[in-house]
Scaffold this active site. Structure first.
Site, PDB file in Angstrom:
ATOM      1  CG  HIS A  36      -1.839  -1.156   1.316  1.00 59.40           C
ATOM      2  ND1 HIS A  36      -2.611  -1.423   2.423  1.00 59.40           N
ATOM      3  CD2 HIS A  36      -2.113  -2.145   0.444  1.00 59.40           C
ATOM      4  CE1 HIS A  36      -3.327  -2.521   2.224  1.00 59.40           C
ATOM      5  NE2 HIS A  36      -3.029  -2.981   1.028  1.00 59.40           N
ATOM      6  CG  ASP A 132      -4.462   2.543   1.730  1.00 61.32           C
ATOM      7  OD1 ASP A 132      -5.388   2.294   2.512  1.00 61.32           O
ATOM      8  OD2 ASP A 132      -3.293   2.156   1.923  1.00 61.32           O
TER       9      ASP A 132
END
Length: 486
Positions: A36, A132
Site C-alpha cells: 500500500h 487507500d
C-alpha cells in the site's frame, strides 16, 4: 474549499500579500503493508515532480518497521511522513483477518487523524485528502477537519474495484458463499471469475472481514473520485465502463503503473544476487518470489524446489520458511523468514542445482532483478505491485497466487490478459516444471504470453509519458484540486 488560513485553495498568482502561493499539499493515508505504501509514495513523488505539489504520507504505528522507516527516509523533500499514534487492538479475536485489523485500526484512529489534518490545514495549502483501500473510514476525519476534497486510492486493479463497487448488490443477489457458485462470477467488462478465486476476504460471509468489505464498498461511494494503480491497456473494458458516470459510483481514474521508479532501496547484501545474474545468458533465468508477505506450506515448498529442478531452467529463488504453523500471509507485517528456510528444502537440492540456480533467504532486490537482462520469467504470487513491475520490465509470468486478491488476479492474467500461465491447483512438481518451461521457452502459449507482455510493456510506458492516458488522468485530477473547481 478554504485552506487553513481561510484563503481559497484554487490556483492564483499569490495569496493577496504579494507573496507567491504555497504549493498545493495533499495528505495521504496509508493503511498497513508495503504494497500500500509504495504505490502511494510513488503517486506523491509524481505529484511533486510533474505538478509541483507537496504531500504528507500518514502511516499507522503498527507497521513502523525498519523497512518502512528506511523507505520513508529515502523519499524526496517534497514528500513528508507522519505516523499516527498506536491503538489497542487486543480486544479483537485471536486470528482476526488482516483486513479486519486494518479496518478497525483506521476507525479507532479517526480522532487522531482529524487533529493531524487540522494541523496540516494550518501549516500547508491542503487541497485534498487521499485514503487507500482499507482507509475509507478516514473520510470521516477529513470531513470533520473541513477538507473538501476526499479521494480514494486503490492500489490494485480495476477488476477488483469493480467487484467491490458491486458488492452491495451481490450481497443481496448471491445467497450462497462465493466459493460454492456453480458458474463463474460475471461483472461488467471483467474476465469471469470462478467462485473459489473471488477475493479472499469475501469467501466467508460469517467472518467479520466480509462485513468490513461490505462496509468499505458503501464508504467508497463517499469519494469524489477513485484513483487506481492500473492502466487502460491491461484492463480496457473495465477502464471504459468505470470512466462512465454511474449513480452511486465515483468517477475512476487509472493512473498507473505506479512502481518504484528508482529500482527500490539497495542493500549491501544484494550484490551477490545481481552478480550471479550478470553471469547468466540473456532471458535465461526465472525469478521466483512470493512478495514481501507470502510463504508456502512445507509440501508445496518441496514440490516447487523439485519442479524447478525438473524444469531444467536457470532460477533465482527468494525462499522463506514455510507457513504450516500459520497462514500463507503470516509475513504480512514482517517480511523476514521466521526460521532458516534452507532446512525445509529437499535434501541435496541446493548442491544438485548449484550450477543453474541460486537460492537466497527472505529478500532480493525485486525490481533490479526484473530489470536485469538475464531475467526471462517471473514465478509470482500475483500481488498487484509485483504484476505491474513484471509488466513494466517486460517479464512474462507464472502465476501461483496465495491470498488477498491474488487468485482473482491470476485468473485475470492467465485467462483474460494472456500475460501469465497459472500453475495448476495440485501444485505437483511435473506441472510446476511444465508451466515454467512453457513461459521460458514454449512455442505455443508461452510464445503468446511473451508477446503479450512485450505489448503491455510498451503501452505502460506510453501511458505515463506526457499526453499519455495515465499522465492525462492524473493531470485532470490535479486540475480538480487546484484549478477552481471548488
Amino acid at each position: 474549499m478554504e485552506n487553513g488560513n481561510g484563503s481559497s485553495c484554487c490556483n492564483g498568482n499569490g495569496n493577496g500579500n504579494g507573496k507567491p502561493a504555497p504549493p498545493p499539499h495533499v495528505a495521504m493515508l496509508v493503511t498497513p503493508g508495503m504494497g500500500h505504501l509504495i504505490p502511494l509514495a510513488e503517486l506523491a513523488k509524481r505529484l511533486a515532480s510533474r505538478h509541483g505539489a507537496t504531500a504528507t504520507l500518514i502511516t499507522f504505528a503498527s507497521t513502523a518497521s525498519a523497512t518502512q522507516r528506511a523507505f520513508l527516509a529515502s523519499l524526496p523533500p517534497a514528500v513528508a511522513s507522519l505516523s499516527l499514534p498506536p491503538v489497542d487492538l487486543s480486544d479483537l479475536p485471536r486470528g482476526a483477518a488482516i483486513e479486519t485489523l486494518m479496518s478497525e485500526e483506521c476507525v479507532r484512529l479517526v480522532p487522531a487523524l482529524t487533529d493531524l489534518l487540522l494541523e496540516l490545514k494550518r501549516t500547508t495549502r491542503l487541497v485534498a485528502f487521499v485514503a487507500d483501500l482499507f482507509g475509507a473510514d478516514s473520510f470521516d476525519a477529513a470531513r470533520a477537519a473541513g477538507v473538501g476534497r476526499r479521494y480514494l486510492f486503490f492500489p490494485t486493479n480495476l477488476h477488483v474495484l469493480t467487484l467491490i463497487l458491486h458488492l452491495p448488490e451481490l450481497d443481496v443477489s448471491v445467497a450462497s458463499e462465493f466459493r460454492d457458485l456453480a458458474e463463474p462470477l460475471r461483472l461488467p467488462g471483467c474476465v469471469p471469475i470462478p467462485g473459489p478465486d473471488v477475493l479472499m476476504p469475501l469467501q466467508d460471509k460469517s467472518n467479520p472481514c466480509y462485513k468490513w468489505m461490505l462496509h468499505h464498498a458503501a464508504k467508497y461511494r463517499e469519494a469524489d473520485a477513485i484513483l487506481v494503480n492500473s492502466f487502460d491497456a491491461v484492463e480496457p473494458e473495465p477502464a471504459k465502463i468505470l470512466r462512465q458516470p454511474a449513480p452511486g459510483h465515483p468517477v475512476v481514474y487509472p493512473v498507473g503503473p505506479l512502481i518504484q521508479a528508482d529500482g527500490g532501496s539497495g542493500s549491501k547484501d544484494d550484490a551477490p544476487c545481481l552478480e550471479w545474474l550478470d553471469r547468466q545468458p540473456a532471458k535465461s533465468v526465472i525469478f521466483v518470489s512470493f512478495g514481501s508477505g507470502g510463504a508456502l506450506p512445507t509440501e508445496q515448498m518441496r514440490e516447487l524446489a523439485l519442479g524447478l529442478e525438473l524444469s531444467g531452467q536457470r532460477f533465482l529463488w527468494v525462499v522463506r520458511s514455510p507457513s504450516d504453523e500459520g497462514a500463507v500471509n503470516d509475513n504480512y507485517y514482517d517480511a523476514e523468514s521466521k526460521k532458516d528456510p534452507f532446512a525445509y528444502l529437499p535434501e541435496g537440492f541446493v548442491e544438485r542445482t548449484k550450477d543453474v540456480g541460486l537460492v537466497v533467504p527472505s529478500w532480493a532486490p525485486q525490481i533490479k532483478v526484473l530489470a536485469h537482462q538475464a531475467t526471462g520469467g517471473f514465478l509470482t504470487h500475483c500481488g498487484w505491485n509485483s504484476v505491474l513491475e513484471s509488466l513494466v520490465y517486460g517479464v512474462p509470468m507464472v502465476a501461483w497466487p496465495l491470498f488477498a486478491e491474488q487468485r482473482q488476479n491470476a485468473v485475470m492474467l492467465s485467462e483474460g490478459v494472456g500475460a501469465a500461465i497459472r500453475v495448476p491447483e495440485s501444485k505437483g512438481r511435473e506441472k510446476i516444471a511444465a508451466a515454467v518451461r512453457e513461459v521460458m521457452e514454449g512455442e505455443g502459449r508461452g510464445a503468446a504470453v511473451r508477446a503479450k507482455v512485450a505489448e503491455l510493456q510498451k503501452a505502460a510506458a506510453e501511458g505515463l509519458q506526457e499526453g499519455g492516458a495515465a499522465a492525462a488522468a492524473l493531470a485532470e485530477v490535479v486540475e480538480k484540486w487546484t484549478g477552481g473547481e471548488c
